[in-house]
Motif scaffolding. Structure first.
Motif, PDB file in Angstrom:
ATOM      1  N   ASP A  83      -3.130  -8.064  -2.808  1.00  0.00           N
ATOM      2  CA  ASP A  83      -4.424  -8.407  -2.310  1.00  0.00           C
ATOM      3  C   ASP A  83      -5.501  -7.094  -2.540  1.00  0.00           C
ATOM      4  N   ASP A 105      -7.911 -15.108  -7.024  1.00  0.00           N
ATOM      5  CA  ASP A 105      -6.296 -14.690  -6.901  1.00  0.00           C
ATOM      6  C   ASP A 105      -5.531 -15.892  -7.905  1.00  0.00           C
ATOM      7  N   GLY A 106      -5.869 -17.291  -7.498  1.00  0.00           N
ATOM      8  CA  GLY A 106      -5.008 -18.043  -8.353  1.00  0.00           C
ATOM      9  C   GLY A 106      -5.036 -17.920  -9.764  1.00  0.00           C
ATOM     10  N   PRO A 120      -0.772 -14.417 -16.062  1.00  0.00           N
ATOM     11  CA  PRO A 120      -0.593 -13.912 -14.679  1.00  0.00           C
ATOM     12  C   PRO A 120      -0.323 -12.452 -14.529  1.00  0.00           C
ATOM     13  N   PRO A 179       1.466 -10.930 -11.638  1.00  0.00           N
ATOM     14  CA  PRO A 179       2.042 -11.236 -10.039  1.00  0.00           C
ATOM     15  C   PRO A 179       2.174 -10.159  -9.390  1.00  0.00           C
ATOM     16  N   ARG A 227      -3.582 -13.607 -10.261  1.00  0.00           N
ATOM     17  CA  ARG A 227      -2.006 -13.149 -10.002  1.00  0.00           C
ATOM     18  C   ARG A 227      -0.989 -14.467 -10.021  1.00  0.00           C
ATOM     19  N   ASP A 228      -1.719 -15.691  -9.912  1.00  0.00           N
ATOM     20  CA  ASP A 228      -0.718 -16.916 -10.138  1.00  0.00           C
ATOM     21  C   ASP A 228      -0.925 -17.599 -11.436  1.00  0.00           C
ATOM     22  N   GLY A 229      -1.697 -17.298 -12.172  1.00  0.00           N
ATOM     23  CA  GLY A 229      -1.671 -17.887 -13.576  1.00  0.00           C
ATOM     24  C   GLY A 229      -2.278 -19.352 -13.747  1.00  0.00           C
ATOM     25  N   ALA A 230      -3.208 -19.596 -13.054  1.00  0.00           N
ATOM     26  CA  ALA A 230      -3.536 -21.054 -13.085  1.00  0.00           C
ATOM     27  C   ALA A 230      -4.191 -21.425 -14.329  1.00  0.00           C
TER      28      ALA A 230
END
Length: 718
Positions: free
Chosen positions: A672, A651-652, A666, A668, A655-658
């Protein structure tokens, strides 16, 4: 010597010389740049992606030739560790190479030594990075370098310092448009188009800006909008008569994402327009029609942007047969008469020779395997389509497929030999719109192109490639040189009688322009699609090429993975050669024969979740990570990654662009449930091994569709 250097020299002779230089700088620079782009200083410079305005990609330099090419060696190299895609053509002016790589990171490099003079990072919007392609070229005019940015900006930099002179947003906030192609410059104007017709609701256009200030001068739309809003010009009113239904609700398409050519003889620009949005004409224009100006060559007045003429290569386009491939201008003798020609080899497998004065089609010949049309009728200018190719029963298999017989990798024309040198691919396309209707389809849904997306891996045997020499007068092949893999690079031809090309196997090669014999090759340490350039510094001829495996090959699964450049370990580099060059190639990892999926027996795949994830993956992830999760290039192979095994970490990143700093954009908008479905699909692919029966069913189905089309062609099946 460019105008910046001339002003500096004048300043050394006092204030009067400096003032005089400034007073005449603007007009002198304009004349100088126009002449430079016409003639490229007899080969000393390479000021545009195509070399000159003509886009011939021909150099009159002959210091490197058929007799001594065996002595060609590496002069210097430059590693580019922080970019992912280098499928770009540099320019070279006054001994300086200018190039844009990745998501528009620009470099100025000393062409003699390889020393970096300056860099500029345009800082692309992360949400636009997901289109995946990266920049393919830049332009030079009056001491400035111009580049498009994938997020829709057009920027102008001072060529001497790399400082930003101006920037302008060419697209609209929140739309699907993006820029990957090179701008074109002429008459103090800079012209830019955009892409995006494959990603949802997009109506194409090109825009001309003042090269000095960035002020918009004119815009020309490629397809008509809603008739209720009125038409921008008579050409759009004419075009609207060739569309049916409510086409404007899906955008229409026709993006000019690559091919634009300026013609100083007629003061015109020629646009190579793209496919429809969606591809599938049944959804886009359900009553049929030619759908102008999709898949066309369009001539516009360069000063005003007014329509002059057009030629449409695929009326009613429905296969992604865009005409966005390069267009080459040349003066050629036809039947004893000198003609000003435009030569064009779009995706659809035909080579077109068009009279630039009036747009009349003079000839068209097949350069590769073509099964969608028997020929082009020279009386009407229209292709004669074969039965069944518009997938009337929901399925069609035809040659070429959407990858095209010739794609954006540029061809080159030699006025010495009279031959066009074309990087060519033979690969079928499978079109399937079964179950897709006007009622359940949306341009913003998970199948924006209107046909089912690639769910299966593309096998290594799916395509063959070759470099060919084509005679545009006779419409016959002069020679053919087989190349490895499913994609190879653009080409350059020189008066030295050589055709240079970078290849998917990591070799840089020189081919005899007369015979097609291999004269020289040298390893680059990685494959490439980029086209080479040549220039001269202090009397020495150099040949430069960007090497690095990314861009469209990432999409093609095992077809691309066979080259062995999967993952981030392989270099991105600028390589420059000269006769007698003695530099050593920096080390790089050996090609990876196969990727071994990660075993995870504790991860229990939910088949229903994986089925949902398959569609999400094909729409959002496949462009970079490959068909059926089989990586073909820079992006890692997710089947071998531990990341999908850890929900929080997955997810990080997604979705979050880590991992934005490493080029992973990312998403966003994912919930889920979608992230979970993706994880299950990736793990299902990691466990998948097709058995003999499954492979037999697949190929049997393909053969059955082709047989049905044969029956239709023979009149035995309605």
């Amino acid at each position: 010597m460019n105008i910046v250097h001339k002003i500096a020299a004048a300043a050394r002779h006092g204030l009067w010389g400096f003032a005089l230089a400034l007073a005449t700088a603007s007009s002198a620079a304009a004349v100088e740049s126009q002449e430079l782009l016409k003639h490229a200083s007899a080969g000393r410079d390479w000021p545009a992606g195509g070399g000159t305005f003509s886009e011939q990609r021909f150099s009159p330099l002959e210091q490197i030739n058929q007799g001594n090419v065996g002595e060609l060696g590496l002069a210097w190299s430059l590693e580019l560790p922080d970019v992912w895609n280098v499928s770009s053509t540099p320019v070279a002016v006054d001994g300086v190479i200018y190039m844009a790589v990745g998501y528009t990171v620009l470099y100025a490099v000393d062409g003699h030594s390889g020393r970096i003079l300056w860099t500029y990072d345009a800082g692309t919007d992360p949400l636009k990075m997901r289109m995946g392609w990266g920049i393919r070229g830049i332009a030079y005019w009056e001491g400035r370098v111009y580049a498009g940015v994938q997020d829709g900006r057009l920027i102008a930099l001072d060529a001497a310092t790399g400082e930003l002179a101006w920037e302008v947003m060419t697209t609209e906030p929140g739309d699907n448009r993006y820029i990957t192609g090179a701008p074109r410059v002429f008459n103090g104007k800079v012209l830019i188009g955009h892409g995006g017709a494959d990603y949802g609701r997009v109506r194409g256009y090109v825009t001309a800006y003042d090269a000095a200030t960035g002020q918009q001068l004119w815009r020309w739309w490629t397809v008509p909008g809603n008739p209720a809003d009125g038409f921008e010009n008579p050409a759009m009113e004419m075009a609207a008569k060739t569309w049916t239904g409510e086409w404007w609700k899906s955008g229409g398409g026709g993006t000019v994402w690559h091919a634009m050519t300026y013609d100083p003889d007629f003061n015109r620009v020629y646009l190579g327009t793209g496919n429809g949005s969606p591809w599938n004409q049944k959804l886009r224009s359900p009553g049929g029609g030619d759908n102008l100006f999709l898949s066309s060559v369009v001539a516009l007045d360069a000063d005003t942007g007014e329509y002059v003429w057009h030629y449409q290569t695929n009326p009613g386009e429905t296969w992604d047969y865009n005409s966005s491939m390069d267009m080459v201008l040349a003066d050629v003798q036809l039947d004893g008469t000198a003609r000003k020609l435009l030569m064009h080899a779009p995706k659809n497998g035909f080579f077109y020779v068009i009279d630039r004065q009036d747009g009349k089609l003079l000839s068209a010949g097949k350069i590769a395997k073509v099964t969608w049309a028997s020929h082009v009728d020279l009386t009407t200018g229209r292709p004669v389509e074969l039965p069944g190719v518009r997938y009337p029963d929901g399925e069609s298999i035809i040659y070429p497929g959407p990858a095209g017989a010739h794609n954006w990798q540029p061809m080159a024309y030699s006025p010495d030999t009279g031959l066009m040198y074309i990087p060519t691919r033979e690969m079928a396309g499978y079109y399937d719109d079964r179950g897709i209707t006007q009622e359940n389809w949306s341009p913003t849904g998970l199948m924006p192109v209107g046909v089912k997306l690639f769910f299966d891996d593309i096998p290594r045997s799916a395509a063959t490639t070759y470099l060919q020499a084509w005679n545009p007068v006779t419409q016959r092949r002069a020679w053919k040189f087989d190349t490895p893999g499913g994609t190879n690079g653009g080409v350059l031809v020189t008066r030295g009688g050589l055709v240079f090309q970078g290849r998917s196997d990591g070799d840089f090669s020189a081919i005899d322009a007369d015979t097609g014999a291999l004269r020289w090759r040298s390893p680059m340490g990685v494959g490439t699609q980029a086209a080479p350039i040549t220039y001269e510094v202090d009397g020495v001829q150099y040949v430069s090429i960007l090497a690095g495996w990314a861009g469209s090959p990432m999409l093609m699964g095992s077809l691309s993975a066979q080259s062995g450049w999967v993952g981030r370990a392989y270099p991105r580099r600028l390589l420059t050669y000269r006769i007698g060059g003695k530099a050593s190639l920096p080390p790089s990892p050996a090609p990876l024969a196969t990727v071994t999926p990660l075993a995870a027996p504790d991860f229990q795949v939910d088949a229903e979740a994986a089925e949902r994830g398959k569609l999400v993956y094909a729409t959002k992830c496949m462009l970079c990570h490959g068909a059926a999760a089989v990586a073909g290039g820079y992006a890692p192979d997710l089947r071998a990654s531990p990341l999908p095994l850890q929900a929080a970490a997955f997810d990080g990143v997604v979705r979050d662009g880590a991992m934005l700093a490493r080029g992973m954009p990312p998403f966003p908008e994912f919930g889920d449930a979608e992230l979970n479905d993706l994880r299950h699909y990736i793990r299902q692919r990691a466990e998948y091994e097709p058995g003999l029966i499954e492979r037999g069913r697949f190929y049997g189905h393909m053969l059955w569709v082709m047989f049905k089309m044969k029956l239709m062609a023979w009149g035995l099946l309605g």
